[in-house]
Design an enzyme around this catalytic site. Structure first.
Site, PDB file in Angstrom:
ATOM      1  N   GLY A   1     -26.303  41.431  35.483  1.00 31.87           N
ATOM      2  CA  GLY A   1     -26.432  40.075  36.012  1.00 31.87           C
ATOM      3  C   GLY A   1     -26.821  40.123  37.472  1.00 31.87           C
TER       4      GLY A   1
ATOM      5  N   CYS B   1     -24.046  47.827  34.333  1.00 28.99           N
ATOM      6  CA  CYS B   1     -24.463  47.350  35.652  1.00 28.99           C
ATOM      7  C   CYS B   1     -23.492  46.285  36.166  1.00 28.99           C
ATOM      8  CB  CYS B   1     -25.907  46.853  35.582  1.00 28.99           C
ATOM      9  SG  CYS B   1     -26.667  46.696  37.198  1.00 28.99           S
ATOM     10  N   TYR B   2     -23.906  45.037  36.261  1.00 29.50           N
ATOM     11  CA  TYR B   2     -22.954  44.015  36.734  1.00 29.50           C
ATOM     12  C   TYR B   2     -21.705  43.996  35.845  1.00 29.50           C
ATOM     13  CZ  TYR B   2     -20.973  39.603  38.332  1.00 29.50           C
ATOM     14  OH  TYR B   2     -20.126  38.648  38.840  1.00 29.50           O
TER      15      TYR B   2
ATOM     16  N   HIS C   1     -29.155  50.983  33.009  1.00 33.47           N
ATOM     17  CA  HIS C   1     -29.378  50.115  31.843  1.00 33.47           C
ATOM     18  C   HIS C   1     -29.751  50.941  30.604  1.00 33.47           C
ATOM     19  CE1 HIS C   1     -29.161  46.158  33.774  1.00 33.47           C
ATOM     20  NE2 HIS C   1     -29.544  46.825  34.854  1.00 33.47           N
TER      21      HIS C   1
ATOM     22  N   GLU D   1     -30.113  49.883  27.693  1.00 38.64           N
ATOM     23  CA  GLU D   1     -30.862  49.065  26.728  1.00 38.64           C
ATOM     24  C   GLU D   1     -32.367  49.069  26.946  1.00 38.64           C
ATOM     25  OE1 GLU D   1     -28.972  48.084  29.180  1.00 38.64           O
ATOM     26  OE2 GLU D   1     -29.509  46.138  30.014  1.00 38.64           O
TER      27      GLU D   1
ATOM     28  N   SER E   1     -45.464  25.694   9.141  1.00 44.91           N
ATOM     29  CA  SER E   1     -46.568  25.670  10.109  1.00 44.91           C
ATOM     30  C   SER E   1     -47.542  26.806   9.857  1.00 44.91           C
ATOM     31  CB  SER E   1     -46.001  25.808  11.523  1.00 44.91           C
ATOM     32  OG  SER E   1     -45.455  27.103  11.690  1.00 44.91           O
ATOM     33  N   GLY E   2     -47.114  27.776   9.052  1.00 47.94           N
ATOM     34  CA  GLY E   2     -47.946  28.968   8.887  1.00 47.94           C
ATOM     35  C   GLY E   2     -47.479  30.076   9.820  1.00 47.94           C
ATOM     36  N   GLY E   3     -46.647  29.735  10.804  1.00 48.45           N
ATOM     37  CA  GLY E   3     -46.094  30.735  11.711  1.00 48.45           C
ATOM     38  C   GLY E   3     -45.030  31.565  10.996  1.00 48.45           C
ATOM     39  N   VAL E   4     -44.626  32.661  11.627  1.00 52.20           N
ATOM     40  CA  VAL E   4     -43.722  33.608  10.984  1.00 52.20           C
ATOM     41  C   VAL E   4     -42.361  32.975  10.646  1.00 52.20           C
ATOM     42  CG1 VAL E   4     -42.600  35.851  11.227  1.00 52.20           C
ATOM     43  CG2 VAL E   4     -44.754  35.422  12.371  1.00 52.20           C
ATOM     44  N   ASP E   5     -41.800  32.241  11.602  1.00 54.42           N
ATOM     45  CA  ASP E   5     -40.424  31.773  11.421  1.00 54.42           C
ATOM     46  C   ASP E   5     -40.302  30.772  10.270  1.00 54.42           C
ATOM     47  OD1 ASP E   5     -40.038  33.339  13.604  1.00 54.42           O
ATOM     48  OD2 ASP E   5     -39.918  31.690  15.031  1.00 54.42           O
ATOM     49  N   SER E   6     -41.169  29.768  10.255  1.00 53.37           N
ATOM     50  CA  SER E   6     -41.047  28.789   9.173  1.00 53.37           C
ATOM     51  C   SER E   6     -41.431  29.423   7.835  1.00 53.37           C
ATOM     52  CB  SER E   6     -41.864  27.527   9.458  1.00 53.37           C
ATOM     53  OG  SER E   6     -43.240  27.794   9.448  1.00 53.37           O
TER      54      SER E   6
ATOM     55  N   LYS F   1     -36.679  38.144  16.350  1.00 54.54           N
ATOM     56  CA  LYS F   1     -38.018  38.082  15.733  1.00 54.54           C
ATOM     57  C   LYS F   1     -38.325  39.325  14.886  1.00 54.54           C
ATOM     58  CE  LYS F   1     -41.856  35.566  15.994  1.00 54.54           C
ATOM     59  NZ  LYS F   1     -41.841  34.089  16.077  1.00 54.54           N
TER      60      LYS F   1
END
Ligand code: XMP
Length: 520
Positions: free
Chosen positions: A58, A89-90, A176, A178, A230-235, A375
Site C-alpha cells: 500500500g 511490503c506495507y 513483492h 506476486e 454482447s459477444g464479449g467473453v464475460d457475457s 478474467k
C-alpha cells in the site's frame, strides 16, 4: 463435493496496485483467494474459513495519522486458531506496527530489482536459493521487528527483507512475491499457502463449474432468466454456464448495433443459437443506431446516445418475454472488488451495455455466476464449457463498439472501411502468432481527417487508418507493441490496396499514460 471456496486465502487490501495480482497468483496454484478491504467486517473475511491471510502492499506510511492499520481481530484469530499471516511490503509494516515493532523511513528507498540473501532457514523460503532477485518498491522499512520475529533474509537496504515468527506462523516480506520480476515469487507463495497454511489445491475450472451449476439452479428454481449477450467473453461464458444449468429457462437477447467488428453478429448467432442451442433473440438495430448517430461527432455524446439506444432496444425485446424474474450479467471479480473498494452498491453494473439502467417496469433479480472469477479463470471456464477459442480469447472491445474507433462522422460506409481495415490487421497478427500473445489489444482506428496521396498517376484525397496495438497486464497502463516492421509493412500494404477510400496507414507509438488505449 465441498465448496472449493472454503479453506483458501483471504487477501487484505491496503491500497496496493498489486492486490488483485496476489489473489490471482494464489488461485494459479489452485487455491481460492478472496480480496477484502483492510478494514472489512471479519464475518465477511472469514465466511469461507480461510486458512491464511495475506496483507497487501500500500502507498501509506504506517506511522502516519490515519494510515490503514491491521485489524486486531486478525491477531486474535491467529492466537486462537493459529491461522498464519503473511504481510507483503506495507502489509509487513502494518503487521510490525500492530505487534509493537518499529517502522521508519528508509535512508535509501528501494524501487525496482534488488537482491536478497537468506540469513536463516524458514518454511517460507524453504527450498529456495540463498540469493534471490526480487522486486522492491518501498520508502519505509522495518527498524525493529516485533518480539519473537527473526530476520530471514536481508538486502543492501533492508536488514529485514524477510522476517518471521515461525512459532506463531507470522511472516513478512519487504519485496513483492506476486510480481513476475520476483522470479521465485510463486514458490514463496506456494510455501506459504501449502507448507505454512496447509491449504489444499482444490480450486479449478471443473470444481467451479460443478459448484456454479448447483448455485444457479438453487437461485433461480423454475423461473426464467434473461441475458444480454454482447459477444464479449464475460457475457458469453456467463450465458454458456447458465444455459448448461437451466437450458431453456434462459433466453438471450443479442443487439446488433451495427457497430460490431467484421462477421461478429453472424458469429454470435452461429455459436450460441446453432452450436450451443440457446434461445437467442437477435435484434438488428443497425438502422436505428446509424440514424441516431447521424451528425454526432463528440465522443461523450456518442457514448451516451449509444447507451440509451441500447437500453431502449434491449428493453423493448425484453418486454415481449413473459414472466422473466432474473437478469444474468457477466460481472467478474475485478468489478466486484472495485465496487467494494469504492464502497458503491454490492452489485456493480457494467458500464458497457449498461443494462442496469433498465426502466422501472423491467426490474429483475440479478444472476451473476462469474462474480468470483478473474478474467483468466473466466476464459478457462469458457473453454471447459466448450466455447470456441475465437470467443474465449476475444479481445476486449468497448461497449460503444466501433463508434469509439470511428472518429468524426459515423456512417455505414466509414464503418465498413474501418471493419475491413481492422479485419486485415487482426488476420495478419493472428497469422504471425501475435494476436492475444504479443499484444493484449490490437485494432484499427479511422481518423477524422483526410490526407493527400498518389495512386497510379492520380492524386488522391482519402481516409487515414491508425493501427493501435498494446501490451499490458491490467489495461490501466500500457505500452505500444513493438510489432515487427515487416508485419506492419504487410498490413499497411494490404489496407491501402484492399480497402477502398484509404490511402494512408499510421502506427500509434504512444504509451498509456499519457495516451489512452482507445482514441475515441
Ligand atoms: P482506455 O482507452 O481508457 O481503455 O485506455 C482501457 C480499456 O477499456 C476498454 N474500454 C471500454 N470497455 N466499455 C468497455 O467495456 C467502454 O465504454 C470502454 N471504453 C474503453 C478499452 O478497449 C481498453 O481495453
Amino acid at each position: 463435493m465441498t465448496d472449493p471456496r472454503y479453506g483458501g486465502i483471504a487477501v487484505l487490501d491496503f491500497g496496493s496496485q498489486y492486490t488483485q495480482l496476489i489473489a490471482r497468483r494464489v488461485r494459479e496454484q489452485n487455491v481460492y483467494a478472496e480480496v477484502f478491504p483492510f478494514d472489512a467486517d471479519p464475518a465477511k473475511v472469514n465466511a469461507h474459513e480461510p486458512r491464511g491471510y495475506i496483507l497487501s502492499g500500500g502507498p501509506s506510511s504506517v506511522y502516519e495519522p490515519g494510515a490503514p492499520q491491521l485489524a486486531h481481530w486478525m491477531l486474535k484469530r491467529n492466537q486462537e486458531t493459529h491461522t498464519p499471516i503473511l504481510g507483503v511490503c506495507y502489509g509487513m509494516q502494518a503487521l510490525t506496527h500492530a505487534l509493537g515493532g518499529i517502522v521508519s523511513p528508509s535512508q535509501a528507498r528501494e524501487f525496482g530489482p534488488a537482491q536478497i540473501q537468506q540469513t536463516q532457514y524458514s518454511p517460507l523460503l524453504h527450498g529456495l536459493p540463498g540469493q534471490m532477485n526480487v522486486w522492491m518498491s518501498h520508502g519505509d522499512r522495518i527498524e525493529q521487528p516485533p518480539s519473537g520475529f527473526l530476520p530471514l533474509a536481508e538486502s543492501d537496504n533492508s536488514p529485514h527483507a524477510a522476517m518471521g515468527d515461525l512459532t506463531r506462523g507470522l511472516y513478512g516480506v519487504q519485496f513483492h512475491p506476486e510480481v513476475v520480476h520476483t522470479p521465485q515469487g510463486a514458490e514463496i507463495l506456494h510455501n506459504f499457502i501449502f507448507g505454512i497454511c496447509g491449504c489444499e489445491a482444490n480450486w479449478s475450472p471443473a470444481s467451479f463449474i460443478e459448484d456454479a451449476l448447483a448455485a444457479i439452479r438453487a437461485q433461480v428454481g423454475d423461473e426464467k432468466v434473461l441475458l444480454g449477450l454482447s459477444g464479449g467473453v464475460d457475457s458469453a461464458v456467463a450465458g454458456a454456464l447458465i444455459h448448461r444449468a437451466i437450458s431453456d429457462q434462459l433466453t438471450a437477447i443479442f443487439v446488433n448495433t451495427g457497430l460490431l467488428r467484421l462477421n461478429e453478429p453472424e458469429d454470435v448467432v452461429r455459436v450460441f443459437q446453432d452450436e450451443q442451442g440457446m434461445n437467442l433473440i437477435a435484434v438488428d438495430a443497425t438502422e436505428n443506431f446509424l440514424e441516431g448517430l447521424q451528425g454526432k461527432t463528440e465522443p461523450e455524446q456518442k457514448r451516451k446516445l449509444i447507451g440509451k439506444l441500447f437500453i431502449d432496444t434491449f428493453a423493448e425485446s425484453a418486454r415481449h418475454l413473459q414472466g422473466v424474474k432474473f437478469l444474468a450479467q457477466g460481472t467478474i471479480y475485478p468489478d466486484v472488488i472495485e465496487s467494494a473498494a469504492n464502497s458503491k452498491s454490492a452489485h456493480v453494473i457494467k458500464s458497457h451495455h449498461n443494462v442496469g439502467g433498465l426502466p422501472d417496469d423491467l426490474q429483475f433479480k440479478l444472476v451473476e455466476p462469474l462474480r468470483d472469477l478473474f478474467k483468466d479463470e473466466v476464459r478457462k471456464v469458457g473453454t471447459a464449457l466448450g466455447l470456441p477459442d475465437h470467443i474465449v480469447w476475444r479481445q476486449p472491445f468497448p461497449g460503444p463498439g466501433l463508434a469509439v474507433r470511428c472518429l468524426g462522422d459515423i456512417t455505414w460506409e466509414r464503418l465498413e472501411t474501418l471493419r475491413q481495415a481492422d479485419a486485415i490487421f487482426t488476420e495478419e497478427l493472428d497469422k504471425a502468432g501475435l494476436l492475444m500473445r504479443g499484444t493484449a489489444q490490437a485494432f484499427a482506428v479511422l481518423l477524422p481527417v483526410k490526407s493527400v496521396g498518389v495512386m497510379g498517376d492520380q492524386r488522391t484525397y482519402e481516409e487515414v487508418i491508425a493501427l493501435r496495438a498494446v501490451t499490458t497486464d491490467d489495461f490501466m497502463t500500457a505500452d505500444w507493441a513493438r510489432l515487427p516492421y515487416d508485419l506492419l509493412a504487410k498490413v499497411s500494404n494490404r489496407i491501402v490496396n484492399e480497402v477502398r477510400r484509404v490511402n494512408r496507414v499510421t502506427y500509434d507509438i504512444t504509451s498509456k499514460p499519457p495516451g489512452t488505449i482507445e482514441w475515441e
